[in-house]
Write an enzyme that holds these catalytic residues in place. Structure first.
Site, PDB file in Angstrom:
ATOM      1  N   GLY A  22      38.138  30.332 -27.793  1.00 18.76           N
ATOM      2  CA  GLY A  22      39.354  30.602 -27.034  1.00 18.76           C
ATOM      3  C   GLY A  22      39.509  29.679 -25.837  1.00 18.76           C
ATOM      4  O   GLY A  22      39.420  28.457 -25.947  1.00 18.76           O
ATOM      5  N   TYR A  23      39.711  30.300 -24.674  1.00 17.80           N
ATOM      6  CA  TYR A  23      39.949  29.533 -23.444  1.00 17.80           C
ATOM      7  C   TYR A  23      38.674  29.234 -22.660  1.00 17.80           C
ATOM      8  O   TYR A  23      38.738  28.786 -21.512  1.00 17.80           O
ATOM      9  CB  TYR A  23      40.924  30.299 -22.545  1.00 17.80           C
ATOM     10  CG  TYR A  23      42.290  30.503 -23.158  1.00 17.80           C
ATOM     11  CD1 TYR A  23      43.179  29.442 -23.307  1.00 17.80           C
ATOM     12  CD2 TYR A  23      42.698  31.763 -23.590  1.00 17.80           C
ATOM     13  CE1 TYR A  23      44.433  29.628 -23.872  1.00 17.80           C
ATOM     14  CE2 TYR A  23      43.954  31.966 -24.156  1.00 17.80           C
ATOM     15  CZ  TYR A  23      44.813  30.895 -24.295  1.00 17.80           C
ATOM     16  OH  TYR A  23      46.053  31.081 -24.855  1.00 17.80           O
ATOM     17  N   THR A  30      38.681  45.650 -34.948  1.00 15.53           N
ATOM     18  CA  THR A  30      38.937  44.211 -34.830  1.00 15.53           C
ATOM     19  C   THR A  30      38.551  43.509 -36.117  1.00 15.53           C
ATOM     20  O   THR A  30      37.821  44.078 -36.945  1.00 15.53           O
ATOM     21  CB  THR A  30      38.143  43.585 -33.667  1.00 15.53           C
ATOM     22  OG1 THR A  30      38.592  42.253 -33.435  1.00 15.53           O
ATOM     23  CG2 THR A  30      36.664  43.557 -33.977  1.00 15.53           C
ATOM     24  N   THR A  31      39.024  42.298 -36.289  1.00 12.04           N
ATOM     25  CA  THR A  31      38.559  41.432 -37.378  1.00 12.04           C
ATOM     26  C   THR A  31      38.165  40.065 -36.802  1.00 12.04           C
ATOM     27  O   THR A  31      37.913  39.128 -37.536  1.00 12.04           O
ATOM     28  CB  THR A  31      39.658  41.228 -38.451  1.00 12.04           C
ATOM     29  OG1 THR A  31      40.847  40.742 -37.824  1.00 12.04           O
ATOM     30  CG2 THR A  31      39.964  42.536 -39.178  1.00 12.04           C
ATOM     31  N   HIS A  44      33.570  38.838 -18.700  1.00 10.26           N
ATOM     32  CA  HIS A  44      34.385  40.046 -18.713  1.00 10.26           C
ATOM     33  C   HIS A  44      33.959  40.982 -19.835  1.00 10.26           C
ATOM     34  O   HIS A  44      33.841  42.190 -19.633  1.00 10.26           O
ATOM     35  CB  HIS A  44      35.856  39.670 -18.872  1.00 10.26           C
ATOM     36  CG  HIS A  44      36.142  38.762 -20.031  1.00 10.26           C
ATOM     37  ND1 HIS A  44      35.490  37.564 -20.223  1.00 10.26           N
ATOM     38  CD2 HIS A  44      37.004  38.885 -21.084  1.00 10.26           C
ATOM     39  CE1 HIS A  44      35.941  36.982 -21.324  1.00 10.26           C
ATOM     40  NE2 HIS A  44      36.850  37.762 -21.872  1.00 10.26           N
ATOM     41  N   ARG A  45      33.701  40.405 -21.009  1.00  6.93           N
ATOM     42  CA  ARG A  45      33.290  41.222 -22.153  1.00  6.93           C
ATOM     43  C   ARG A  45      31.881  41.761 -21.943  1.00  6.93           C
ATOM     44  O   ARG A  45      31.584  42.912 -22.285  1.00  6.93           O
ATOM     45  CB  ARG A  45      33.398  40.393 -23.439  1.00  6.93           C
ATOM     46  CG  ARG A  45      33.264  41.226 -24.712  1.00  6.93           C
ATOM     47  CD  ARG A  45      33.709  40.458 -25.961  1.00  6.93           C
ATOM     48  NE  ARG A  45      35.160  40.286 -25.947  1.00  6.93           N
ATOM     49  CZ  ARG A  45      35.765  39.109 -25.850  1.00  6.93           C
ATOM     50  NH1 ARG A  45      35.059  38.003 -25.743  1.00  6.93           N
ATOM     51  NH2 ARG A  45      37.079  39.031 -25.854  1.00  6.93           N
ATOM     52  N   LYS A  87      26.406  33.647 -21.238  1.00  7.86           N
ATOM     53  CA  LYS A  87      27.796  34.065 -21.060  1.00  7.86           C
ATOM     54  C   LYS A  87      27.907  35.584 -20.969  1.00  7.86           C
ATOM     55  O   LYS A  87      28.617  36.123 -20.113  1.00  7.86           O
ATOM     56  CB  LYS A  87      28.647  33.539 -22.220  1.00  7.86           C
ATOM     57  CG  LYS A  87      30.103  33.985 -22.158  1.00  7.86           C
ATOM     58  CD  LYS A  87      30.877  33.550 -23.399  1.00  7.86           C
ATOM     59  CE  LYS A  87      32.281  34.116 -23.389  1.00  7.86           C
ATOM     60  NZ  LYS A  87      33.045  33.768 -24.606  1.00  7.86           N
ATOM     61  N   ASP A  97      40.803  44.853 -26.024  1.00  6.72           N
ATOM     62  CA  ASP A  97      41.795  43.808 -25.812  1.00  6.72           C
ATOM     63  C   ASP A  97      41.372  43.004 -24.591  1.00  6.72           C
ATOM     64  O   ASP A  97      40.868  43.566 -23.607  1.00  6.72           O
ATOM     65  CB  ASP A  97      43.193  44.392 -25.614  1.00  6.72           C
ATOM     66  CG  ASP A  97      44.278  43.336 -25.796  1.00  6.72           C
ATOM     67  OD1 ASP A  97      44.148  42.523 -26.726  1.00  6.72           O
ATOM     68  OD2 ASP A  97      45.246  43.322 -25.025  1.00  6.72           O
ATOM     69  N   SER A  98      41.553  41.714 -24.681  1.00  2.65           N
ATOM     70  CA  SER A  98      41.109  40.856 -23.582  1.00  2.65           C
ATOM     71  C   SER A  98      42.008  39.639 -23.480  1.00  2.65           C
ATOM     72  O   SER A  98      42.755  39.318 -24.405  1.00  2.65           O
ATOM     73  CB  SER A  98      39.654  40.418 -23.801  1.00  2.65           C
ATOM     74  OG  SER A  98      39.506  39.808 -25.071  1.00  2.65           O
TER      75      SER A  98
END
Length: 201
Positions: A156-157, A8-9, A182-183, A177, A68-69
């Site tokens: 993000g969202y 990832t970056t 999820h992460r 968080k 990926d998420s």
């Protein structure tokens, strides 16, 4: 010291992952200028695409993982889904800011009673000996009625996602968080595996 390469970056993801794993003896390496088209039809396919691409770049001689998420909304047929990062270009064929993308979701959800949604994170790991493993995490919640204009955290969202405690993810500190996200769930599973395998040799 063990070395693990992350395909990832995305600086926000990197910071979250480092916080979740919290492993002083792990050297987490991120490639420079890593870019791959996400052509998969599922989060799992895309995370594996990233891992395989980096594995090949490193001459198939390092332990690597891809992630990926995204956000899936029931009323929008589980969109933005795998297009979460690029939902603006997918939906409108133009680039939007983060706030504009969030507002796009809110506009699409206007007057919608079913606001159920979930975030999903999928990790694909490839070891030096070509073992492939997958880890996944999901957090269920709802889409808020408005943007969190005074958000303090997240990206993000996060500012339009309400958790079961009726708090937006953007209202939570990184540590808070990562305990429920999820992460956080996916990488906690991954961490347990790493402690048993990578650090047990």
């Amino acid at each position: 010291m063990k070395t693990l390469f992350f395909a990832t970056t995305n600086e926000n993801k990197i910071n979250e992952v480092k916080n979740i794993l919290d492993m002083p003896n792990l050297n987490l390496v991120v490639p420079k200028n890593f870019n791959i088209k996400e052509t998969g039809t599922t989060f799992k396919e895309n995370s594996l695409l990233k891992a395989k691409a980096l594995f090949a770049i490193l001459n198939k001689n390092q332990n690597v993982f891809g992630e990926d998420s995204g956000l899936c909304i029931e009323a929008l047929n589980l969109e933005p889904g795998i297009y979460s990062k690029r939902y603006d270009t997918y939906k409108l064929c133009k680039k939007l800011s983060t706030n504009e993308k969030n507002q796009l979701i809110l506009d699409l959800m206007k007057n919608e009673k079913n606001r159920k949604a979930y975030f999903i994170c999928n990790i694909s790991y490839i070891s030096k000996d070509r073992q492939i493993l997958n880890f996944e995490g999901i957090i269920k919640g709802e889409i808020a009625l408005s943007l969190n204009d005074d958000k303090n955290y997240g990206f993000g969202y996060d500012s339009i996602f309400l958790t079961k405690n009726n708090k937006k993810l953007s209202d939570l500190t990184l540590e808070e968080k990562n305990k429920i996200s999820h992460r956080g769930i996916a990488f906690s599973k991954f961490k347990k595996f790493l402690l048993k395998s990578l650090f047990n040799n």
